[in-house]
Design an enzyme around this catalytic site. Structure first.
Site, PDB file in Angstrom:
ATOM      1  N   MET A 173       0.973  -1.103  -0.409  1.00 37.61           N
ATOM      2  CA  MET A 173      -0.207  -0.197   0.280  1.00 37.61           C
ATOM      3  C   MET A 173       1.004   1.452   0.294  1.00 37.61           C
ATOM      4  SD  MET A 173      -3.016  -1.233  -0.751  1.00 37.61           S
ATOM      5  CE  MET A 173      -4.117   0.227   0.202  1.00 37.61           C
ATOM      6  N   ARG A 174       2.318   1.349  -0.105  1.00 34.02           N
ATOM      7  CA  ARG A 174       2.903   2.585  -0.094  1.00 34.02           C
ATOM      8  C   ARG A 174       3.014   2.874  -1.323  1.00 34.02           C
ATOM      9  NH1 ARG A 174       7.542   0.618   0.837  1.00 34.02           N
ATOM     10  NH2 ARG A 174       7.894   0.918   3.486  1.00 34.02           N
ATOM     11  N   ALA A 175       2.719   3.058  -2.930  1.00 36.25           N
ATOM     12  CA  ALA A 175       2.754   3.099  -3.589  1.00 36.25           C
ATOM     13  C   ALA A 175       1.227   4.201  -3.316  1.00 36.25           C
ATOM     14  CB  ALA A 175       2.415   2.380  -4.609  1.00 36.25           C
TER      15      ALA A 175
END
Length: 662
Positions: A273-275
């Site tokens: 989910m970092r993007a």
């Protein structure tokens, strides 16, 4: 006083300028990785950024730059009794050769040994707090330092647990790294930790190149005058950064735009989910930068162009980047998903056709298309061993390679393959003659029995030279893995080259992950060639292998002698990096140097063994009748002989489990 090159004076590079400015507005984006060829002003523009950042209000005499309005209660220098002061934002540079002590800090040994107190000496992470931390050639930095650096950047704090010291301090900074891809790539896990990535190329336009040279010469002739010329532009940028920072908290991210971000990241199949978080933060910063009250589609498009190129890589050898057409298609698809359709009361999932996928993807291919696909994927038959040149075979699927190591204990560059002595790694014992750094407990233990005889009266230890003990550490090193690949007609027979290419690509991927240098020697027809000189760019080796053509006779001796010559030259260039020769062949030598092809090949192998070269022979021979020539070659090399199947770590683990079960 040295006058820096103004940020506004740098010609071109609009994406890089924007990425740096957005991080200045919202440091939570996670920094910028600047990829580009040498001589493209990467370092110049990064150094000019620090002058644009707002000055920092700090507690006077606090080594960790605490904010007087919100002092860190866990600051090692707390409680804070000093007055507030203002200082310019700092630019801290982390050199490639930095140690862990220099980065995170360490025990102040002088005070520990002379005053008997445990005191912490801050490192570069503390110095960079509320400023810019710049890492030039970040791809050449040791992996464990990159891990520490990115952990601190992600959490905003640095944690130090070593030598009896347990310290935590704030470490919030704008992280900027530069790298030249020709010198090797960062691992995908590390790439993902940088918020934004920009690729910088030198301008090919004559007018632009002329202006770059003109400005640089003007700066060198009169740095102060040149800086004064662009000072108004830099002041305007600094004021705009401050305004955008102040407005950032009020910028709204509508739910429909948040859905657009989620759909866009899902379309590129990015991991984790970092993007999504980085795109959202970048879009907010871009909206604040342009003075908008809320995020819209244009902000998300800019954010995606900067945040997604390095995250869409699915394999270490995939080229980073984002095709404009691919981005526009994904944006269009995300726009359709951003606003959920209103519910249809007549829509019955259990009715006729409910749950069935009638989309285009479900349409079976036409007969002609299916036949064409089958023709491409099915083998066309064997080629004779002495056949002419053939097009490259499609590599078989890659697999997780087993660990191949150089025996003994080396002293090469840090990596993840063979055992080595190094200044990093775990401490195995103290020593009075070698090692890296002080072995504190052993030094104290050596000095303790002599304190009374030396007349000690205070809290500090009385040391002498003979008390000092150094820490002998053992870690892992990266090696030079040189592949000598048989590309003759006998290897191409029965489509073996497809399996061989897949195996070598798997070994190359393993070399990439273990931070090795690699080289590629191929032999076929009448001789051998160094297809790829030893390099840290493992993806270059993968590209050469995928284009490898096969056919002709087998000059095995020539291939081994070429490998020996390559290793000898590399030994002079980098004597501490130990080589591992991987010979991929079926052993069927048909071209000799002095007469008998097999005898010449065994003689060449004996020369390599006499040089002390560690080697692995990958036996590609298969079929009902086997000559066992690869095994003879391995014996002459003093090497281990493995089959293609034995290169797979998972396959060998399965064999072991089956044997235990039996």
């Amino acid at each position: 006083m040295t006058v820096g090159y103004p940020f506004s004076a740098v010609v071109g590079h609009p994406d890089l300028r924007l990425a740096l400015l957005l991080n200045a507005v919202h440091p939570g984006i996670g920094g910028v990785l600047v990829r580009g060829e040498k001589g493209t002003a990467k370092s110049t523009i990064v150094r000019g950024l620090a002058a644009l950042l707002p000055p920092a209000e700090v507690v006077e005499h606090c080594r960790f730059a605490c904010d007087p309005a919100r002092p860190d209660p866990n600051c090692p220098d707390a409680p804070h009794d000093g007055a507030a002061t203002t200082r310019p934002a700092r630019l801290v540079e982390l050199p490639v050769g930095a140690t862990e002590d220099r980065l995170v800090g360490s025990l102040d040994l002088e005070r520990a040994l002379t005053e008997g107190v445990r005191a912490y000496q801050p490192g570069l992470l503390a110095a960079a707090h509320r400023g810019v931390l710049y890492v030039d050639e970040v791809n050449l930095l040791h992996d464990h330092l990159v891990d520490l650096l990115l952990d601190a950047a992600a959490m905003g704090r640095a944690h130090v647990e070593r030598e009896g010291v347990s310290i935590s301090h704030a470490a919030s900074f704008l992280l900027v790294g530069t790298m030249n891809p020709e010198e090797g790539e960062l691992r995908p896990q590390l790439l993902d930790r940088f918020g934004l990535t920009v690729t910088v190329l030198a301008a090919r336009d004559t007018d632009t190149r002329t202006e770059v040279v003109r400005r640089r010469l003007a700066y060198e002739a009169d740095p102060a005058g040149f800086a004064a010329r662009f000072a108004p532009d830099d002041r305007d940028l600094a004021a705009r950064i401050a305004t955008a920072r102040a407005a950032l908290s009020a910028v709204v991210l509508p739910d429909v735009e948040l859905r657009r971000i989620a759909a866009l990241c899902a379309a590129f199949e990015v991991d984790g989910m970092r993007a999504d978080l980085v795109v959202a933060r970048t879009a907010l910063a871009h909206a604040a930068w342009r003075g908008a009250a809320e995020v819209d589609a244009s902000d998300i498009e800019v954010a995606a162009r900067l945040a997604l190129p390095h995250r869409k890589r699915r394999d270490p050898f995939d080229e980073p980047g984002l095709e404009e057409e691919q981005l526009q298609q994904a944006l269009a698809a995300a726009a359709e998903e951003a606003e959920p359709p209103p519910p249809d009361p007549d829509d019955d999932p259990n009715g006729p056709g409910g749950g069935q996928d009638h989309g285009e993807d479900a349409t079976p291919p036409a007969d002609g298309q299916q036949a064409a696909t089958d023709n491409q994927s099915s083998p066309s038959g064997d080629q004779p061993s002495g056949g002419g040149e053939q097009a490259p075979a499609a590599p078989a699927p890659a697999f997780r390679a087993r660990l191949l190591q150089v025996p003994g204990l080396g002293e090469g560059a840090p990596g993840r393959r063979s055992r080595s002595r190094s200044e990093f790694g775990r401490v195995v014992r103290p020593s009075t003659v070698d090692g890296h750094g002080l072995h504190l407990s052993a030094t104290v233990a050596a000095a303790a029995p002599h304190q009374a005889g030396r007349g000690r009266t205070g809290p500090g230890l009385l040391l002498r030279g003979e008390d000092v003990r150094r820490a002998v550490r053992e870690g892992k090193e990266g090696n030079l893995v040189l592949f000598a690949v048989d590309a003759s007609g006998s290897m191409a027979a029965r489509k073996r080259m497809s399996a061989v290419s897949g195996a070598v690509l798997s070994l190359l991927r393993d070399a990439y992950q273990r931070r090795d240098k690699v080289g590629l020697v191929t032999f076929r027809g009448g001789g051998a060639e160094l297809t790829l000189p030893p390099t840290s760019s493992v993806d270059a080796a993968a590209a050469r292998l995928k284009r490898l053509r096969t056919g002709g006779r087998t000059p095995l001796a020539e291939g081994l002698l070429r490998a020996r010559k390559t290793l000898a030259a590399e030994r002079l260039r980098d004597p501490r990096r130990r080589p591992l020769l991987v010979v991929v062949t079926d052993g069927r030598a048909t071209v000799g140097v002095h007469g008998d092809p097999v005898r010449d090949a065994l003689r060449a192998a004996a020369l390599l063994a006499a040089d002390g070269v560690a080697a692995i022979v990958v036996d590609c021979e298969h079929g009902m009748v086997r000559l066992g020539l690869a095994a003879r070659l391995a014996l002459a090399l003093g090497a281990t002989c493995l089959s293609l199947d034995e290169l797979s770590a998972d396959r060998m683990a399965g064999v072991v489990r089956a044997a235990r079960a039996a």
